[in-house]
Design an enzyme around this catalytic site. Structure first.
Site, mmCIF file in Angstrom:
data_model
loop_
_atom_site.group_PDB
_atom_site.id
_atom_site.type_symbol
_atom_site.label_atom_id
_atom_site.label_comp_id
_atom_site.label_asym_id
_atom_site.label_seq_id
_atom_site.Cartn_x
_atom_site.Cartn_y
_atom_site.Cartn_z
ATOM 1 N N ARG A 88 -13.050 0.756 -5.016
ATOM 2 C CA ARG A 88 -12.733 0.767 -3.389
ATOM 3 C C ARG A 88 -12.330 1.971 -3.089
ATOM 4 O O ARG A 88 -12.020 2.396 -1.835
ATOM 5 C CB ARG A 88 -11.896 -0.346 -2.970
ATOM 6 C CG ARG A 88 -10.257 0.180 -3.492
ATOM 7 C CD ARG A 88 -9.466 -1.148 -3.396
ATOM 8 N NE ARG A 88 -9.308 -1.698 -2.022
ATOM 9 C CZ ARG A 88 -8.553 -1.448 -1.033
ATOM 10 N NH1 ARG A 88 -7.514 -0.567 -1.290
ATOM 11 N NH2 ARG A 88 -8.538 -2.002 0.020
ATOM 12 N N CYS A 148 0.722 -1.234 0.103
ATOM 13 C CA CYS A 148 0.195 0.031 0.175
ATOM 14 C C CYS A 148 0.882 1.380 -0.008
ATOM 15 O O CYS A 148 1.913 1.397 0.839
ATOM 16 C CB CYS A 148 -0.744 -0.040 1.191
ATOM 17 S SG CYS A 148 -2.065 1.408 1.241
#
Length: 494
Positions: free
Chosen positions: A411, A312
């Protein structure tokens, strides 16, 4: 202003280890859905592990393998609704040893069809039914012992080499699993078909599943003895996706997002709770306000963590997030206060920031009820990615849902254009580590051993009595091997 801290900045201080506190006595059972004080949650994990909602981690194979060990997978939602629902069905087909046949052909089909089907799904046992369906009239069974590729033509009809029904040993519908296993062992079978009074195929029972169940006593099963499975959803197509997943038998949902403190998630959770009798988790959040907002919406559990995942880059790209330890500690305190005020316990999931196995124990001690991991599970045979050789090492592919490869723009719902403007995840490799079970067993052993050092026999006890200390940069160096010459495994003993 307090610094934003990570798990690596903390250590656990030992408590008294009593003679009763041995790893064999430690329970890792933990709630995943909210419950009232004095009651039991509807779903309890047998180990505090969930696999991440990622294309490179959680498909039906991972879900089955992890549920067999006592944890749960959330099958990735960045695929078509039909494909995700099909994955859920494959997991739910397992029923305490009774398996719905997924490899079925007609007698007029050929050896070539058998080989194609074996290549497609990896099954060496094929049920031959009148109409080629999983519940058609059973006419025979084909296994690898029924043909020889060196002698049989690929165009040879199945009816000519299958073991016909008249020669099969079978069980009748209503047979119990112990009775089925007795037939398997008494007759030295690898597979026992179960049929109804009209000879229609109901289930298959395999010898290997009996062995697997004995080796995995913590299997996570629903009331019908089927594996429990979760699925990820987004805040865009949930009105279409959720009904299909519920129909497929999903046990619990989670909204997959890097930031859960949004009106989009509030509306999604509320709609699901108003329209379906299914559990749903939400997130991710990093503070008290985000947690309480999602709890008010009706979330059954809340996921904690922004930007701490190994692939991430949300913090790097956008400058938002929080050290995982700080986030878990604050949300756990908010959860405890909410429980004291309302009598409702809402489990929290620590998602991200785990580099070493002991970080899992720290997350639990800080208040997390279970952890969600991507990189950890991506390394195993059961993950859906390819095993490759890079240099002299085997690796598996691993990419983030926010990468261009996944293109999971849903998302990151901000009400704007439909597409991924910039990446919040990377495309990478992780070292190949073998099977899930052998690695998970080792990790669980470490967790239980550490809990014994802390004088705890349960996660709840650990959370109540754990003593945690901050560490300095110097003590981090002290914690590893230092001031010695490490042996090179290539050195000779001579």
């Amino acid at each position: 202003m307090e610094p934003s801290r990570t798990f690596s900045e903390f250590l656990l201080v030992p408590n008294l280890t009593t003679k009763a506190c041995t790893p064999g006595n430690v329970s890792l059972k933990t709630p995943i859905t909210k419950f009232n004080k004095g009651e039991q949650p509807d779903i309890t994990l047998n180990i505090p592990f969930s696999s991440a909602v990622m294309q490179s981690v959680s498909d039906h194979n991972m879900a089955t393998a992890l549920a067999r060990c006592g944890g749960i997978s959330f099958i990735f939602g960045s695929q078509s609704i039909e494909e995700q629902a099909a994955m859920v069905r494959k997991v739910k087909e397992y029923k305490a040893g009774f398996v719905v046949s997924r490899s079925n052909l007609k007698p007029e089909q050929t050896l070539r069809d058998v080989l194609d089907l074996k290549e497609e799904n990896g099954h060496s046992t094929v049920a031959v039914t009148e109409d080629g369906t999983f519940s058609g009239k059973l006419l025979g069974i084909v296994t690898s012992r029924d043909y020889r590729l060196s002698r049989d033509s690929l165009d040879k009809p199945i009816r000519e080499f299958m073991t016909p029904f008249s020669s099969l040993i079978y069980g009748e519908a209503g047979i119990t699993l112990p009775e089925a296993n007795d037939l398997i062992w008494d007759n030295k079978l690898n597979c026992l078909p179960i049929v109804d009074e009209k000879q229609h195929l109901q289930h298959l029972v395999f010898r290997k599943d009996y062995d697997a169940d004995k080796e995995n006593p913590l299997g996570l099963l629903d009331s019908n003895k089927r594996y429990i499975v979760g699925a990820g959803i987004n805040t865009r197509d949930f009105m279409d996706r959720v009904p299909a997943l519920v129909e497929a038998g999903v046990d619990i949902l989670v909204i997959d997002s890097s930031d859960g403190y949004t009106e989009y998630q509030y509306e999604t959770v509320k709609w699901v709770k108003d329209n379906f009798n299914v559990k749903i988790g939400a997130g991710n959040v990093v503070d008290r306000e985000g947690f309480l907002y999602l709890v008010e919406a009706g979330a059954d559990f809340v996921k904690v963590g922004i930007g701490g995942g190994s692939i991430c880059i949300t913090r790097e790209q956008k400058g938002i997030g929080r050290g995982q330890a700080s986030a878990v500690i604050e949300v756990a305190e908010a959860r405890q206060q909410y429980f004291e005020e309302t009598g409702i316990y809402v489990p929290i999931c620590s998602d991200g920031g785990i580099v070493h196995d002991y970080h899992i124990t720290l997350a639990l001690a800080m208040g997390a009820d279970f952890v969600m991991m991507g990189r950890y599970f991506a390394r195993f045979d059961e993950s859906p990615t390819k095993k490759l050789k890079v240099g002299n090492n085997f690796v598996k592919e691993f990419w983030g849902e926010g990468s261009n490869r996944a293109r999971n723009w849903q998302r990151y719902d901000t009400g704007g254009k439909q597409g991924l403007v910039f990446e919040e995840g990377v495309d990478s490799y992780v070292p190949y580590a073998g099977t899930l079970k052998e690695n998970l067993d080792k990790t669980i052993s470490k967790i239980k051993s550490t809990m014994c050092n802390c004088g705890s026999l349960s996660i709840d006890q650990l959370q109540q009595t754990a003593r945690i200390t901050l560490v300095s940069a110097t003590s981090l160096v002290e914690g590893g091997a230092h001031d010695v010459m490490l042996k090179d495994s290539t050195m000779s003993d001579e």
